[in-house]
Write a protein that holds these residues in place. Structure first.
Motif, mmCIF file in Angstrom:
data_model
loop_
_atom_site.group_PDB
_atom_site.id
_atom_site.type_symbol
_atom_site.label_atom_id
_atom_site.label_comp_id
_atom_site.label_asym_id
_atom_site.label_seq_id
_atom_site.Cartn_x
_atom_site.Cartn_y
_atom_site.Cartn_z
ATOM 1 N N HIS A 102 -17.211 14.070 -38.210
ATOM 2 C CA HIS A 102 -18.274 15.071 -38.030
ATOM 3 C C HIS A 102 -17.928 16.022 -36.876
ATOM 4 O O HIS A 102 -16.972 16.782 -37.003
ATOM 5 C CB HIS A 102 -19.626 14.377 -37.851
ATOM 6 C CG HIS A 102 -20.788 15.290 -38.093
ATOM 7 N ND1 HIS A 102 -20.922 16.009 -39.250
ATOM 8 C CD2 HIS A 102 -21.874 15.596 -37.331
ATOM 9 C CE1 HIS A 102 -22.040 16.725 -39.181
ATOM 10 N NE2 HIS A 102 -22.629 16.496 -38.028
ATOM 11 N N HIS A 154 -26.142 19.375 -28.187
ATOM 12 C CA HIS A 154 -27.575 19.595 -28.438
ATOM 13 C C HIS A 154 -28.225 18.313 -28.937
ATOM 14 O O HIS A 154 -27.537 17.318 -29.192
ATOM 15 C CB HIS A 154 -27.800 20.779 -29.399
ATOM 16 C CG HIS A 154 -27.256 20.618 -30.784
ATOM 17 N ND1 HIS A 154 -25.904 20.557 -31.063
ATOM 18 C CD2 HIS A 154 -27.879 20.513 -31.988
ATOM 19 C CE1 HIS A 154 -25.731 20.436 -32.366
ATOM 20 N NE2 HIS A 154 -26.924 20.393 -32.964
ATOM 21 N N ASP A 166 -27.197 14.241 -35.226
ATOM 22 C CA ASP A 166 -25.777 14.177 -35.589
ATOM 23 C C ASP A 166 -24.874 14.664 -34.457
ATOM 24 O O ASP A 166 -23.664 14.854 -34.665
ATOM 25 C CB ASP A 166 -25.497 14.955 -36.887
ATOM 26 C CG ASP A 166 -25.844 16.437 -36.791
ATOM 27 O OD1 ASP A 166 -26.860 16.777 -36.162
ATOM 28 O OD2 ASP A 166 -25.079 17.250 -37.344
ATOM 29 N N HIS A 167 -25.456 14.838 -33.252
ATOM 30 C CA HIS A 167 -24.667 15.224 -32.074
ATOM 31 C C HIS A 167 -24.982 14.332 -30.877
ATOM 32 O O HIS A 167 -24.080 13.768 -30.275
ATOM 33 C CB HIS A 167 -24.876 16.709 -31.749
ATOM 34 C CG HIS A 167 -24.389 17.566 -32.863
ATOM 35 N ND1 HIS A 167 -23.152 18.159 -32.866
ATOM 36 C CD2 HIS A 167 -24.953 17.855 -34.070
ATOM 37 C CE1 HIS A 167 -22.972 18.785 -34.027
ATOM 38 N NE2 HIS A 167 -24.046 18.611 -34.765
ATOM 39 N N ASP A 224 -22.776 23.136 -32.723
ATOM 40 C CA ASP A 224 -23.237 23.780 -33.958
ATOM 41 C C ASP A 224 -23.568 25.226 -33.627
ATOM 42 O O ASP A 224 -24.325 25.494 -32.701
ATOM 43 C CB ASP A 224 -24.520 23.104 -34.472
ATOM 44 C CG ASP A 224 -24.251 21.808 -35.200
ATOM 45 O OD1 ASP A 224 -23.070 21.447 -35.380
ATOM 46 O OD2 ASP A 224 -25.234 21.150 -35.587
ATOM 47 N N HIS A 246 -17.343 19.367 -38.599
ATOM 48 C CA HIS A 246 -18.703 19.540 -39.158
ATOM 49 C C HIS A 246 -18.666 19.934 -40.637
ATOM 50 O O HIS A 246 -19.305 20.890 -41.053
ATOM 51 C CB HIS A 246 -19.494 20.580 -38.339
ATOM 52 C CG HIS A 246 -20.974 20.333 -38.304
ATOM 53 N ND1 HIS A 246 -21.844 20.800 -39.268
ATOM 54 C CD2 HIS A 246 -21.761 19.668 -37.419
ATOM 55 C CE1 HIS A 246 -23.084 20.442 -38.973
ATOM 56 N NE2 HIS A 246 -23.062 19.737 -37.857
HETATM 57 MN MN MN Z 1 -24.881 19.326 -36.639
#
Ligand code: MN
Ligand code: NI
Length: 225
Positions: free
Chosen positions: A9, A49, A53-54, A141, A191
């Motif tokens: 990711h 952030h 998923d981060h 992102d 990503h």
């Molecule tokens: Mn993301």
């Protein structure tokens, strides 16, 4: 020499042999994760952030390792509430750490914590990291923005990670434009392909990029720069 390991990711681990950093450690619940959160040994955890998923396993990894979380002021303070050691920063600011320098850059994206992302964690950011004489850009992102040209003009970027998965971030064609603005020596796509909604073929990205070397890393693979 800096060793870069892509963990799936947007998660990457960086080391100069002395200091260990991880960025956006989304491992548990990440179908592409190369390792488990319990296997991570680091001194610093950088988080772009608050999206799940981060931020991912950042707090548990930081607490278990006694590592410091580097994030924007709002997100860092949320991590501190969960017991983490923090170093809050904000967009445009840089700081010289024992391992090197970190500067926070703008990112066009949101920031929220929790399953519905409803707890505000400040704006999303990117990181310019200087480690072992190398300059590495992780934009987090973001959509494409023209100030990437300013970032490219004012930094000799050895390695840039760029999201290519579209829907939540830049897609392939905008990421190709970003490479033109940033002019990194090496670019690694991130990503994408984690979930069906962000499916993207990295080979198409590699074919379209001009002037920079594209290295496609599978989760778990390393690159030395
Ligand atoms: Mn993301
Ligand atoms: Ni996000």
């Amino acid at each position: 020499m800096v060793q870069v390991r892509f963990l799936g990711h947007s998660c990457v681990a960086l080391t100069d042999g002395y200091h260990r950093l991880i960025i956006d450690p989304f491992l548990q619940g990440n179908p592409t994760a190369a390792i488990k959160p319990d296997e991570v040994e680091v001194n610093y955890v950088l988080v772009t952030h608050g999206h799940g998923d981060h931020l991912g396993d950042a707090i548990s990894i930081a607490n278990r390792n006694g590592a410091t979380i580097i994030a924007n002021y709002e997100l860092a303070n949320l991590c501190a509430k969960h017991g983490a050691k923090i170093h809050p920063m904000h967009i445009g600011g840089a700081f010289n750490f024992e391992f090197g320098r970190v500067k926070l850059t703008i990112a066009h994206h949101g920031g929220g914590y929790g399953s519905d992302a409803s707890v505000y964690t400040g704006p999303a950011v990117g990181f310019l990291v200087t480690l072992g004489q190398k300059t590495i850009y992780h934009p987090g992102d973001t959509g494409l923005f023209y100030d990437m040209k300013l970032i490219g003009d004012t930094n000799a970027i050895d390695l840039a990670f760029l999201p290519i998965g579209d829907n939540f971030t830049m897609g392939i064609d905008d990421a190709v434009l970003a490479v033109g603005f940033l002019r990194p020596k090496i670019v690694v796509p991130i990503h994408y392909d984690t979930f069906p909604i962000i499916t993207a073929p990295p080979d198409e990205f590699a074919q379209k990029v001009q002037g920079s070397r594209v290295v496609v890393l599978k989760p778990g693979e390393t690159l030395e720069i």
